[in-house]
Design an enzyme around this catalytic site. Structure first.
Site, PDB file in Angstrom:
ATOM      1  N   ARG A  48       0.834  -1.213   0.000  1.00 25.99           N
ATOM      2  CA  ARG A  48       0.000   0.000   0.000  1.00 25.99           C
ATOM      3  C   ARG A  48       0.857   1.248   0.000  1.00 25.99           C
ATOM      4  O   ARG A  48       0.352   2.338  -0.126  1.00 25.99           O
ATOM      5  CB  ARG A  48      -0.988  -0.011   1.157  1.00 25.99           C
ATOM      6  CG  ARG A  48      -0.339   0.042   2.465  1.00 25.99           C
ATOM      7  CD  ARG A  48      -1.297   0.029   3.625  1.00 25.99           C
ATOM      8  NE  ARG A  48      -0.455  -0.208   4.772  1.00 25.99           N
ATOM      9  CZ  ARG A  48      -0.765   0.081   5.997  1.00 25.99           C
ATOM     10  NH1 ARG A  48      -1.929   0.579   6.271  1.00 25.99           N
ATOM     11  NH2 ARG A  48       0.066  -0.138   6.967  1.00 25.99           N
ATOM     12  N   ASP A  91      -4.899  -2.166   0.321  1.00 24.35           N
ATOM     13  CA  ASP A  91      -4.872  -1.897   1.746  1.00 24.35           C
ATOM     14  C   ASP A  91      -5.418  -3.165   2.404  1.00 24.35           C
ATOM     15  O   ASP A  91      -6.576  -3.525   2.195  1.00 24.35           O
ATOM     16  CB  ASP A  91      -5.769  -0.679   2.035  1.00 24.35           C
ATOM     17  CG  ASP A  91      -5.769  -0.356   3.520  1.00 24.35           C
ATOM     18  OD1 ASP A  91      -5.255  -1.189   4.297  1.00 24.35           O
ATOM     19  OD2 ASP A  91      -6.291   0.708   3.880  1.00 24.35           O
ATOM     20  N   LEU A  92      -4.567  -3.845   3.157  1.00 19.17           N
ATOM     21  CA  LEU A  92      -4.979  -5.151   3.673  1.00 19.17           C
ATOM     22  C   LEU A  92      -6.159  -5.039   4.649  1.00 19.17           C
ATOM     23  O   LEU A  92      -6.860  -6.013   4.892  1.00 19.17           O
ATOM     24  CB  LEU A  92      -3.802  -5.863   4.340  1.00 19.17           C
ATOM     25  CG  LEU A  92      -2.653  -6.217   3.382  1.00 19.17           C
ATOM     26  CD1 LEU A  92      -1.499  -6.825   4.139  1.00 19.17           C
ATOM     27  CD2 LEU A  92      -3.111  -7.160   2.282  1.00 19.17           C
ATOM     28  N   HIS A 175      14.395 -20.817   5.969  1.00 16.61           N
ATOM     29  CA  HIS A 175      15.400 -20.624   4.908  1.00 16.61           C
ATOM     30  C   HIS A 175      16.670 -21.444   5.132  1.00 16.61           C
ATOM     31  O   HIS A 175      17.418 -21.693   4.205  1.00 16.61           O
ATOM     32  CB  HIS A 175      15.704 -19.133   4.685  1.00 16.61           C
ATOM     33  CG  HIS A 175      16.608 -18.517   5.708  1.00 16.61           C
ATOM     34  ND1 HIS A 175      16.170 -18.097   6.930  1.00 16.61           N
ATOM     35  CD2 HIS A 175      17.933 -18.253   5.692  1.00 16.61           C
ATOM     36  CE1 HIS A 175      17.183 -17.593   7.614  1.00 16.61           C
ATOM     37  NE2 HIS A 175      18.274 -17.678   6.884  1.00 16.61           N
ATOM     38  N   ASP A 232      13.052 -17.386  17.678  1.00 16.38           N
ATOM     39  CA  ASP A 232      13.579 -16.871  16.419  1.00 16.38           C
ATOM     40  C   ASP A 232      14.492 -17.892  15.721  1.00 16.38           C
ATOM     41  O   ASP A 232      14.513 -17.977  14.500  1.00 16.38           O
ATOM     42  CB  ASP A 232      14.365 -15.575  16.710  1.00 16.38           C
ATOM     43  CG  ASP A 232      14.764 -14.822  15.448  1.00 16.38           C
ATOM     44  OD1 ASP A 232      13.926 -14.751  14.519  1.00 16.38           O
ATOM     45  OD2 ASP A 232      15.891 -14.303  15.379  1.00 16.38           O
ATOM     46  N   HIS A 237      15.169 -23.048  12.924  1.00 15.91           N
ATOM     47  CA  HIS A 237      16.422 -23.390  12.247  1.00 15.91           C
ATOM     48  C   HIS A 237      17.227 -24.498  12.958  1.00 15.91           C
ATOM     49  O   HIS A 237      17.646 -25.469  12.336  1.00 15.91           O
ATOM     50  CB  HIS A 237      17.320 -22.159  12.115  1.00 15.91           C
ATOM     51  CG  HIS A 237      16.668 -20.983  11.449  1.00 15.91           C
ATOM     52  ND1 HIS A 237      15.783 -21.120  10.405  1.00 15.91           N
ATOM     53  CD2 HIS A 237      16.765 -19.654  11.667  1.00 15.91           C
ATOM     54  CE1 HIS A 237      15.375 -19.913  10.023  1.00 15.91           C
ATOM     55  NE2 HIS A 237      15.952 -19.012  10.767  1.00 15.91           N
TER      56      HIS A 237
END
Ligand code: BG6
Length: 487
Positions: A48, A91-92, A175, A232, A237
């Site tokens: 947006r 605009d979500l 990732h 995190d 990971h």
């Protein structure tokens, strides 16, 4: 190899940090490499903060180009890459805007990918809005981490997304699974008969997995302060790396064979006894210090962080796996911000010989060890003992070195590039299945709960060191030490 079908890659969060640093550069690399992306494939950025396509492309030129210029930008490739990009302003907060998205993409050929590079609180509203205009049919959806905050919130997101997309349509990104050396670990373990007989409790004394960062929390203080290192890095990971190191050989490399085996490991993790957490888990938080001679502030004074924060920026854990292969072998996991070096590596310490006719040095721990370094430079080293030249039988540590950049000068792929291509090609093996994610949350939850209510704050460590002394003491109790402490 070009994707055999065309595609429309819809990128939510098109002006976000992740799109700027990782996703668009990875798509550009795939485009530049020639023929990896189908010629008619389109990228449709959704945001947006831009008025129209022209303004969005200007933003891409200013913000994304600097992240793709490692080897100098190929201008012709860059121009043809920009031609792939369309833009839809949404605009979500306004679900009707999704009608514009449907109109913009409904006549585009090929498969549809919706990449949600947004905060997790937007995952469910976006999925509902997509379904409301019929865009959930024949589509793939990619969810970035963090997926939830704990088991309950992660289940709530998975349940809601699962009502709109089937599990085979959902690509949960971690990732680390896209990193070349992690792929190589699979090749090393399952492409060579050499290691398999040794890869078990009879021959392995302990395993360490470290992901150490020099960086602090950067501009993400606010996010990080509500997250911490356990959520995190460990829940995703580190536990994913652990499951790849410890899994049984899969029947094939298809997505469910690999994920089934990883899941078995996650389910076999010895549950954490809440009364024993102090013995098997160390949490730390950095204070001011120096990284390579440059002074850096302490965590509590970083922007966005509460001054009395008890969020951990360092975690060390002792983990056990309750199965025949690994019973009794400690796995030591460690991660932290503002540590002495940026390094990610897996260290497999083999047992010493049972009896030495060559003197005590042959009995020392770590004489035989495999070190798989994921970053910064990808190498695999096998340490052995050899006789020192000259008189007498004096042993010294030597290593066999496999440096991948020497063997394979080309073709290295960034994690995001591989993973995005896999989404477009419909390969799920490197994405986390819901049951794996649940097992990982379930296992970390007692630690999360204990740290939430504990009156003992995280142990301080100076930025630029290897974390609190308690992390070393934990290994010392098992007669071992972290790799860097040996030298
Ligand atoms: C992310 C974390 O998932 O991984 C970051 O949110 C961390 O805090 C990053 O810095 C590390 O990834 P890499 O690939 O740089 O080791």
């Amino acid at each position: 190899m070009q994707t055999d079908s065309s595609f429309t890659f819809v990128l939510f969060g098109g002006t976000g940090d992740l799109s700027m640093r990782k996703i668009l550069p990875a798509l550009f690399e795939a485009h530049r490499a020639g023929g990896m992306l189908h010629d008619s494939g389109k990228i449709v950025a959704v945001a947006r903060h831009a008025a129209d396509r022209g303004e969005y492309l200007q933003w891409v030129n200013e913000h994304v180009k600097p992240h793709v210029s490692k080897n100098g930008v190929d201008e012709a490739a860059w121009t043809s890459f920009l031609a792939r990009i369309e833009f839809v302003k949404i605009d979500l907060g306004n679900p009707e805007d999704f009608v514009h998205l449907r109109d913009a993409i409904q006549d585009l050929p090929g498969i549809r990918v919706f990449y949600l590079a947004t905060g997790p609180s937007l995952f469910v509203p976006i999925c509902h809005a997509l379904a409301s205009v019929g865009l959930n049919e024949n589509a793939r959806i990619v969810l970035e981490k963090p997926l939830g905050y704990d088991l309950k919130s992660s289940n709530a997101i998975n349940d809601a997304v699962g009502e709109i997309f089937a599990e085979e349509q959902i690509y949960r990104i971690d990732h680390y699974l896209g990193k070349e050396p992690v792929q190589n670990l699979l090749a090393l373990r399952f492409g060579n008969a050499l290691f398999e007989p040794l890869w078990r409790r009879e021959w392995v004394e302990s395993i360490q997995i470290t992901i150490a960062e020099e960086l602090g929390v950067e501009a993400r203080g606010d996010f990080y302060d509500n997250t911490g290192a356990l959520r995190d890095m460990v829940q995703n990971h580190l536990l994913q790396l652990l499951s790849i190191v410890a899994m049984e050989p899969p029947h094939s490399m298809d997505s469910d064979s690999v994920r089934d085996e990883k899941l078995r490991v996650l389910r076999a993790l010895k549950p954490i006894d809440p009364n024993e957490i102090g013995k098997v888990a160390v949490r730390g938080q950095y204070h001011a210090g120096g990284i390579r001679g440059t002074a850096v502030p302490g965590y509590a004074t970083e922007a966005g962080v509460k001054p009395d924060s008890t969020t951990e920026t360092f975690v060390a854990l002792k983990v056990e796996i309750e199965n025949w292969r690994w019973s009794g072998v400690p796995f030591f996991l460690r991660t932290g911000k503002r540590l002495a070096d940026r390094v990610a590596e897996i260290v497999v310490n083999f047992r010493p010989v049972p009896h030495s006719a060559l003197g005590a040095s042959a009995l020392r721990a770590g004489a035989n060890r495999l070190v798989i370094r994921l970053q910064p430079n990808e190498t695999i080293r096998l340490y052995c003992l050899a006789k020192q030249p000259g008189e007498g039988m004096n042993l010294a540590s030597v290593h066999l070195d496999l440096a991948f950049d020497k063997f394979f000068r080309e073709g290295q792929m960034e994690a995001y590039q591989r993973l995005l291509l896999d989404v477009i090609r419909g390969r799920l093996a490197l994405f986390v299945r819901r049951d794996e994610q649940e097992a990982a949350w379930r296992w970390v939850e007692p630690i999360l709960n204990e740290w939430k209510t504990s009156t003992r704050p995280p142990k301080p460590y100076a930025a630029g060191t290897w974390g609190p002394a308690a992390a070393s003491a934990m290994l010392a109790q098992h007669g071992t030490c972290w790799l860097e402490e040996e030298n």
